[in-house]
Scaffold this motif. Structure first.
Motif, PDB file in Angstrom:
ATOM      1  N   SER A   1       0.746  -1.175   8.015  1.00 21.77           N
ATOM      2  CA  SER A   1      -0.333  -2.131   7.731  1.00 21.77           C
ATOM      3  C   SER A   1      -1.029  -1.813   6.405  1.00 21.77           C
ATOM      4  N   SER A   2      -1.204  -0.541   6.091  1.00 15.91           N
ATOM      5  CA  SER A   2      -1.791  -0.168   4.800  1.00 15.91           C
ATOM      6  C   SER A   2      -0.857  -0.522   3.657  1.00 15.91           C
TER       7      SER A   2
ATOM      8  N   ARG B   1      -1.141  -4.279   2.993  1.00 14.53           N
ATOM      9  CA  ARG B   1      -2.344  -4.621   2.220  1.00 14.53           C
ATOM     10  C   ARG B   1      -2.174  -4.233   0.759  1.00 14.53           C
TER      11      ARG B   1
END
Length: 124
Positions: free
Chosen positions: A43-44, A47
């Motif tokens: 998820s990081s 982003r």
């Protein structure tokens, strides 16, 4: 008479006990150099893959259509609206291949295709 120079405040020298204690503690710079760099989770990485090219392209990402880990970090496919039209199904989209290092910093990006938003991929 010559003008007097302004006096600068003197730095107080730490006591010998404080100086020895300061040397025992690693500085923030030395501590960060010894620690392994932070590896991103998916998820990081997503982003980061969406945000960093947006600064270079000057356009916000529409979506991240793929993300996969590699030996050198992460590879992602980011979709961007390059030309907005009405109706929006005729807007011109672009797909960018984005490569990130393990910490999530942009290594490279490349536009791989341009298409209309309403276009559907068909098997060949």
């Amino acid at each position: 008479m010559a003008a007097a120079e302004p006096t600068r405040p003197r730095r107080a020298r730490p006591h010998p006990a404080e100086d020895a204690e300061e040397q025992k503690r690693p500085s923030a710079r030395r501590a960060s150099a010894k620690q392994p760099s932070k590896v991103l989770n998916a998820s990081s990485a997503m982003r980061s893959a969406a945000g960093q090219p947006a600064h270079l392209l000057g356009r916000p990402p529409d979506s991240v259509s793929s993300l996969k880990p590699t030996e050198d970090g992460w590879d992602a496919q980011v979709e961007v609206v390059e030309l907005e039209r009405i109706p929006d199904t005729t807007s011109v989209m672009a797909g960018y291949k984005v490569a990130l290092d393990p910490e999530g910093q942009l290594v490279s990006y490349e536009r791989t295709r341009r298409y209309s938003r309403g276009m559907i991929d068909r098997p060949t």
